[in-house]
Design an enzyme around this catalytic site. Structure first.
Site, PDB file in Angstrom:
ATOM      1  N   HIS A 102     -60.250 -42.597  70.653  1.00 19.46           N
ATOM      2  CA  HIS A 102     -59.736 -43.452  71.683  1.00 19.46           C
ATOM      3  C   HIS A 102     -60.139 -44.943  70.902  1.00 19.46           C
ATOM      4  O   HIS A 102     -61.406 -45.307  70.415  1.00 19.46           O
ATOM      5  CB  HIS A 102     -60.310 -43.461  72.894  1.00 19.46           C
ATOM      6  CG  HIS A 102     -59.955 -44.553  73.845  1.00 19.46           C
ATOM      7  ND1 HIS A 102     -60.958 -45.465  74.555  1.00 19.46           N
ATOM      8  CD2 HIS A 102     -58.869 -45.005  74.143  1.00 19.46           C
ATOM      9  CE1 HIS A 102     -60.330 -46.388  75.251  1.00 19.46           C
ATOM     10  NE2 HIS A 102     -58.882 -46.187  74.966  1.00 19.46           N
ATOM     11  N   GLU A 105     -56.140 -42.884  68.570  1.00 12.86           N
ATOM     12  CA  GLU A 105     -55.104 -43.526  69.334  1.00 12.86           C
ATOM     13  C   GLU A 105     -55.399 -45.238  68.807  1.00 12.86           C
ATOM     14  O   GLU A 105     -56.686 -45.827  68.664  1.00 12.86           O
ATOM     15  CB  GLU A 105     -55.436 -43.602  70.681  1.00 12.86           C
ATOM     16  CG  GLU A 105     -54.655 -44.400  71.639  1.00 12.86           C
ATOM     17  CD  GLU A 105     -55.331 -45.774  72.198  1.00 12.86           C
ATOM     18  OE1 GLU A 105     -54.923 -46.285  72.972  1.00 12.86           O
ATOM     19  OE2 GLU A 105     -56.617 -45.816  71.846  1.00 12.86           O
ATOM     20  N   ASP A 148     -54.443 -49.656  69.524  1.00 11.47           N
ATOM     21  CA  ASP A 148     -53.674 -50.632  70.375  1.00 11.47           C
ATOM     22  C   ASP A 148     -53.016 -51.502  69.627  1.00 11.47           C
ATOM     23  O   ASP A 148     -53.729 -52.296  68.968  1.00 11.47           O
ATOM     24  CB  ASP A 148     -54.753 -51.508  71.312  1.00 11.47           C
ATOM     25  CG  ASP A 148     -55.628 -50.156  72.045  1.00 11.47           C
ATOM     26  OD1 ASP A 148     -55.289 -49.828  73.030  1.00 11.47           O
ATOM     27  OD2 ASP A 148     -56.791 -50.126  71.517  1.00 11.47           O
ATOM     28  N   HIS A 162     -57.474 -54.387  70.744  1.00 10.74           N
ATOM     29  CA  HIS A 162     -57.624 -54.018  72.326  1.00 10.74           C
ATOM     30  C   HIS A 162     -58.082 -55.390  73.103  1.00 10.74           C
ATOM     31  O   HIS A 162     -57.491 -55.751  73.955  1.00 10.74           O
ATOM     32  CB  HIS A 162     -58.554 -52.846  72.645  1.00 10.74           C
ATOM     33  CG  HIS A 162     -58.455 -52.588  74.089  1.00 10.74           C
ATOM     34  ND1 HIS A 162     -59.068 -53.129  74.922  1.00 10.74           N
ATOM     35  CD2 HIS A 162     -57.975 -51.478  74.787  1.00 10.74           C
ATOM     36  CE1 HIS A 162     -58.998 -52.478  76.223  1.00 10.74           C
ATOM     37  NE2 HIS A 162     -58.182 -51.515  75.826  1.00 10.74           N
ATOM     38  N   ASP A 215     -50.505 -47.305  71.074  1.00 13.96           N
ATOM     39  CA  ASP A 215     -50.532 -47.939  72.359  1.00 13.96           C
ATOM     40  C   ASP A 215     -50.169 -49.199  72.353  1.00 13.96           C
ATOM     41  O   ASP A 215     -50.729 -50.054  72.106  1.00 13.96           O
ATOM     42  CB  ASP A 215     -51.847 -47.830  73.027  1.00 13.96           C
ATOM     43  CG  ASP A 215     -52.012 -48.142  74.529  1.00 13.96           C
ATOM     44  OD1 ASP A 215     -51.051 -48.877  74.942  1.00 13.96           O
ATOM     45  OD2 ASP A 215     -53.008 -48.144  75.130  1.00 13.96           O
TER      46      ASP A 215
END
Length: 278
Positions: free
Chosen positions: A5, A25, A27, A40, A84
């Site tokens: 993550h 993942e 962002d 993020h 994301d």
């Protein structure tokens, strides 16, 4: 699929892979319709550095290195990444342009214009079902550039908005239809790791829809799963993927009695767009 993550700095990629992840993942933040950084920002999950970042193009080029056989950085087990896409503040025209820009960015910097680029699968995750035009434009650009074949490597996740309440699964399905998507659907549910664990009612609903005769969902994943107990609960519900800040926790559970005979890490030969039938 075990997804690390919030892997937004290139130095974090090998750390998560060495801890057991087979996917990551990141962002992706925008300036207008231009994907600019993997970043993020605050707030984020407890125990994490929220401000690690990289330029979008450099990040994709580095992902290509880690997923291209023959490259000195190649990891065979690194088979998928989730982008994301932070499109929440974009208007409809910007959403379409953003889809075009992300397609061109991936084509150039990850797929190397179709010439022996990275081999990993890609999931494009959007925070609002109203942003289905992003997907339509993304697909149109790859077709116009002569690389429709690369769409075989791309999946889609429409998972919000979260406020005032999450959309119904029927509404999500309609958005995918508007996007021209039939298959290659990943759907997620989850909470930040500092929020109390709920009853997973929506997760159970998503899994049930995945397994129904007219289900439109290929795979279901849950985030952010950092506890051993939450990992076991998510696996018991029947998820296909888990997103975590601590991949080794999930690896430990997968090696436990009761789970090691039911689950294993996905490999490149496993089709991420195919619903697993028990």
């Amino acid at each position: 699929w075990l997804m690390g993550h919030m892997v937004n700095a290139v130095k974090q990629i090998p750390t998560f892979l060495n801890d057991g992840a087979n996917a990551i993942e990141a962002d992706i933040t925008f300036k207008g319709a231009v994907p600019t950084y993997s970043y993020h920002g605050t707030p984020c999950d407890f125990g994490r550095d929220c401000i690690r970042w990289e330029y979008f193009d450099v990040f994709l080029q580095t992902l290509r290195d880690y997923t291209t056989p023959g490259n000195s950085k190649y990891y065979e087990k690194f088979i998928l990444f989730v982008l994301d896409l932070k499109t929440g503040s974009l208007n409809n025209n910007e959403v379409r342009k953003a889809g075009e820009n992300v397609a061109k960015g991936l084509l150039k910097n990850y797929w190397n214009d179709g010439n022996s680029g990275g081999r990993a699968y890609v999931v494009l995750s959007l925070p609002d079902i109203a942003h289905y035009e992003f997907i339509r434009t993304f697909k149109e650009v790859l077709k116009a550039e002569g690389h429709e074949d690369l769409l075989d490597k791309v999946g889609y996740d429409l998972s919000g908005p979260y406020l005032p309440s999450l959309p119904s699964l029927d509404s999500v399905h309609e958005a995918f239809k508007k996007a021209g998507v039939d298959g290659h659907v990943w759907l997620s549910d989850g909470l930040t790791n500092w929020a109390p664990l709920g009853d997973m009612a929506r997760l159970k609903e998503i899994v049930k829809r995945r397994d129904s005769e007219n289900g439109f969902i290929s795979k279901v994943y849950y985030w952010s799963v950092d506890r051993y107990s939450t990992t076991r609960t998510a696996l018991d519900v029947g998820v296909d993927g888990i997103m975590t800040n601590f991949p080794y926790v999930i690896i430990d559970v997968l090696n436990e009695n009761g789970y090691k005979d039911k689950y294993r890490l996905a490999t490149y030969d496993d089709n991420p767009w195919e619903t697993f039938k028990k």
